[in-house]
Design a protein around this motif. Structure first.
Motif, PDB file in Angstrom:
ATOM      1  N   VAL A 242      37.782  40.029  38.956  1.00  0.00           N
ATOM      2  CA  VAL A 242      38.023  39.677  37.561  1.00  0.00           C
ATOM      3  C   VAL A 242      37.725  38.197  37.337  1.00  0.00           C
ATOM      4  CG1 VAL A 242      40.449  38.993  37.795  1.00  0.00           C
ATOM      5  CG2 VAL A 242      39.669  40.045  35.661  1.00  0.00           C
ATOM      6  N   GLY A 243      37.403  37.847  36.105  1.00  0.00           N
ATOM      7  CA  GLY A 243      37.115  36.463  35.776  1.00  0.00           C
ATOM      8  C   GLY A 243      38.366  35.628  35.586  1.00  0.00           C
ATOM      9  N   ASP A 244      38.190  34.326  35.490  1.00  0.00           N
ATOM     10  CA  ASP A 244      39.327  33.413  35.323  1.00  0.00           C
ATOM     11  C   ASP A 244      40.058  33.654  34.009  1.00  0.00           C
ATOM     12  OD1 ASP A 244      38.708  32.221  37.744  1.00  0.00           O
ATOM     13  OD2 ASP A 244      37.488  30.644  36.831  1.00  0.00           O
ATOM     14  N   GLY A 245      39.354  34.233  33.034  1.00  0.00           N
ATOM     15  CA  GLY A 245      39.960  34.467  31.726  1.00  0.00           C
ATOM     16  C   GLY A 245      41.087  35.475  31.728  1.00  0.00           C
ATOM     17  N   TYR A 246      41.287  36.164  32.842  1.00  0.00           N
ATOM     18  CA  TYR A 246      42.378  37.141  32.931  1.00  0.00           C
ATOM     19  C   TYR A 246      43.737  36.457  32.846  1.00  0.00           C
ATOM     20  CZ  TYR A 246      44.862  41.326  34.562  1.00  0.00           C
ATOM     21  OH  TYR A 246      45.690  42.408  34.657  1.00  0.00           O
ATOM     22  N   LYS A 247      43.796  35.210  33.330  1.00  0.00           N
ATOM     23  CA  LYS A 247      44.992  34.362  33.207  1.00  0.00           C
ATOM     24  C   LYS A 247      46.202  34.889  33.958  1.00  0.00           C
ATOM     25  CE  LYS A 247      42.884  31.506  30.439  1.00  0.00           C
ATOM     26  NZ  LYS A 247      42.455  30.177  30.930  1.00  0.00           N
ATOM     27  N   LYS A 248      45.984  35.557  35.071  1.00  0.00           N
ATOM     28  CA  LYS A 248      47.110  36.052  35.865  1.00  0.00           C
ATOM     29  C   LYS A 248      47.743  34.902  36.643  1.00  0.00           C
ATOM     30  CE  LYS A 248      48.280  39.705  39.193  1.00  0.00           C
ATOM     31  NZ  LYS A 248      47.721  40.805  40.026  1.00  0.00           N
ATOM     32  N   LYS A 249      49.045  34.944  36.779  1.00  0.00           N
ATOM     33  CA  LYS A 249      49.766  33.905  37.513  1.00  0.00           C
ATOM     34  C   LYS A 249      49.233  33.817  38.949  1.00  0.00           C
ATOM     35  CE  LYS A 249      54.418  32.585  39.054  1.00  0.00           C
ATOM     36  NZ  LYS A 249      54.144  32.645  40.496  1.00  0.00           N
ATOM     37  N   GLY A 250      48.932  32.589  39.373  1.00  0.00           N
ATOM     38  CA  GLY A 250      48.486  32.379  40.746  1.00  0.00           C
ATOM     39  C   GLY A 250      47.029  32.724  41.006  1.00  0.00           C
ATOM     40  N   LEU A 251      46.283  33.055  39.948  1.00  0.00           N
ATOM     41  CA  LEU A 251      44.889  33.453  40.117  1.00  0.00           C
ATOM     42  C   LEU A 251      44.012  32.215  40.338  1.00  0.00           C
ATOM     43  CD1 LEU A 251      42.997  35.986  39.952  1.00  0.00           C
ATOM     44  CD2 LEU A 251      42.596  35.337  37.559  1.00  0.00           C
ATOM     45  N   ILE A 252      43.452  32.084  41.532  1.00  0.00           N
ATOM     46  CA  ILE A 252      42.606  30.923  41.811  1.00  0.00           C
ATOM     47  C   ILE A 252      41.218  31.148  41.231  1.00  0.00           C
ATOM     48  CG2 ILE A 252      43.907  30.398  43.911  1.00  0.00           C
ATOM     49  CD1 ILE A 252      41.416  31.339  45.490  1.00  0.00           C
ATOM     50  N   GLU A 253      40.370  30.124  41.291  1.00  0.00           N
ATOM     51  CA  GLU A 253      39.070  30.155  40.648  1.00  0.00           C
ATOM     52  C   GLU A 253      38.217  31.334  41.131  1.00  0.00           C
ATOM     53  OE1 GLU A 253      40.493  27.622  42.007  1.00  0.00           O
ATOM     54  OE2 GLU A 253      40.738  26.126  40.399  1.00  0.00           O
TER      55      GLU A 253
ATOM     56  N   SER B  16      41.604  24.960  51.874  1.00  0.00           N
ATOM     57  CA  SER B  16      43.033  24.733  51.578  1.00  0.00           C
ATOM     58  C   SER B  16      43.488  25.508  50.344  1.00  0.00           C
ATOM     59  CB  SER B  16      43.290  23.236  51.383  1.00  0.00           C
ATOM     60  OG  SER B  16      42.929  22.503  52.527  1.00  0.00           O
ATOM     61  N   LEU B  17      43.170  26.791  50.319  1.00  0.00           N
ATOM     62  CA  LEU B  17      43.541  27.629  49.187  1.00  0.00           C
ATOM     63  C   LEU B  17      44.962  28.171  49.347  1.00  0.00           C
ATOM     64  CD1 LEU B  17      40.236  29.699  48.842  1.00  0.00           C
ATOM     65  CD2 LEU B  17      40.848  27.548  47.706  1.00  0.00           C
ATOM     66  N   TYR B  18      45.562  28.551  48.242  1.00  0.00           N
ATOM     67  CA  TYR B  18      46.862  29.206  48.193  1.00  0.00           C
ATOM     68  C   TYR B  18      48.012  28.319  48.672  1.00  0.00           C
ATOM     69  CZ  TYR B  18      43.857  33.158  47.306  1.00  0.00           C
ATOM     70  OH  TYR B  18      42.899  33.976  46.778  1.00  0.00           O
ATOM     71  N   SER B  19      48.458  27.517  47.746  1.00  0.00           N
ATOM     72  CA  SER B  19      49.590  26.623  47.988  1.00  0.00           C
ATOM     73  C   SER B  19      50.680  26.941  46.956  1.00  0.00           C
ATOM     74  CB  SER B  19      49.147  25.163  47.819  1.00  0.00           C
ATOM     75  OG  SER B  19      48.695  24.938  46.484  1.00  0.00           O
ATOM     76  N   ALA B  20      51.781  26.231  47.064  1.00  0.00           N
ATOM     77  CA  ALA B  20      52.845  26.389  46.067  1.00  0.00           C
ATOM     78  C   ALA B  20      52.333  25.999  44.686  1.00  0.00           C
ATOM     79  CB  ALA B  20      54.043  25.520  46.450  1.00  0.00           C
ATOM     80  N   GLU B  21      51.449  25.002  44.655  1.00  0.00           N
ATOM     81  CA  GLU B  21      50.888  24.547  43.377  1.00  0.00           C
ATOM     82  C   GLU B  21      49.975  25.612  42.767  1.00  0.00           C
ATOM     83  OE1 GLU B  21      52.509  21.349  45.566  1.00  0.00           O
ATOM     84  OE2 GLU B  21      50.895  22.723  46.175  1.00  0.00           O
ATOM     85  N   SER B  22      49.117  26.212  43.587  1.00  0.00           N
ATOM     86  CA  SER B  22      48.184  27.204  43.045  1.00  0.00           C
ATOM     87  C   SER B  22      48.918  28.450  42.544  1.00  0.00           C
ATOM     88  CB  SER B  22      47.156  27.605  44.114  1.00  0.00           C
ATOM     89  OG  SER B  22      47.753  28.358  45.161  1.00  0.00           O
TER      90      SER B  22
END
Length: 273
Positions: free
Chosen positions: A51-62, A247-253
């Motif tokens: 899915v694209g970034d426009g889905y806007k799901k929580k925690g969805l990285i680029e 360095s993907l998937y952190s508390a921030e992401s």
């Protein structure tokens, strides 16, 4: 020798793939085995469509990262490929539209291969069912059927208000069909039984039981990564290496889009007002 009585099938999996896991790949293998064991189908291709970034799901990285991880994961398969079209769209694209796009791609590819005459194409365009959807499978038997591949959670999500348009559910199940992999604890037939739409098109829903219990999920993987725990053997090695290198998937992401309404909920809530 190929059985001329079998129907060719292309499996399409849409989702976040955040990140893609071994279980995502396993779904394709399970679905192919199930369909081909019936003696009615021959699975010729699998497509992963993040899915694209426009889905806007929580925690969805680029999407660029999720696409590359999916490509790395699919390198081990000789029949499952990654398609970037959905992920590259600026706005979220409904699953029904994604399926239509890929079916049009199949039609175009078949047209290039056999130079279908314009009379046949004209008949296809005029042939519609009572819901207004063209019926390509009843006319173009030379083109593979396209079926949505998913988990039982997608069936369950059909009942969530404003998450799906009713007409999209009808088109996805009624026109194309679905292969659903069930997980431990999911009573997929219950979801079918409780929905009049799913029940009406139940013959187009293939429920595949995964007898080897596997509860791997992207959510569990992200949690382990945030906590510095090993995810080895949960992801393909190239995917794990990519995550570590970038360095993907952190508390921030994981907080990305935390205050943003999911795209379908935002779109369909507005349309209903």
């Amino acid at each position: 020798m190929e059985n001329s009585d079998t129907t060719k099938v292309v499996l399409l999996a849409c989702g976040s793939f955040n990140p893609i896991t071994i279980m995502h790949l396993r779904m394709f293998e399970l679905a192919r085995d199930y369909l081909e064991d019936t003696g009615k189908y021959r699975v010729v291709k699998g497509i992963i469509s993040p899915v694209g970034d426009g889905y806007k799901k929580k925690g969805l990285i680029e999407a660029s990262h999720r696409l590359e991880m999916a490509r790395l994961a699919a390198e081990s398969s000789d029949w499952v490929k990654v398609d970037p079209w959905e992920a590259q769209q600026a706005e979220w694209v409904e699953t029904a539209k994604v399926i239509r796009h890929h079916y049009e791609e199949l039609l175009a590819a078949e047209g290039k291969n056999d130079q279908v005459d314009t009379v046949k194409v004209g008949k296809k365009r005029r042939h519609e069912d009572r819901d207004g959807f063209s019926l390509p499978h009843s006319v173009r038997t030379d083109v593979p059927q396209l079926k949505l591949l998913c988990g039982a959670d997608v069936l369950e999500s059909f009942s969530v208000p404003n998450l799906w348009k009713p007409e999209d559910i009808t088109e996805i199940i009624g026109r194309f069909g679905m292969v659903c992999i069930t997980r431990a604890g999911n009573d997929a037939w219950k979801f079918v039984h409780q929905s009049d739409t799913l029940w009406r098109h139940r013959k187009n829903i293939h429920l595949v039981k995964e007898w080897v219990t596997n509860d791997i999920s992207s959510t569990h993987v992200r949690r382990a990564l945030r906590r510095g725990q090993s995810v080895r053997y949960l992801l393909p090695d190239p995917v794990m290496q990519y995550i570590l290198e970038h360095s993907l998937y952190s508390a921030e992401s994981e907080e990305k889009n935390v205050d943003v309404i999911l795209a379908p909920l935002q779109r369909y809530s507005k349309s209903g007002n």
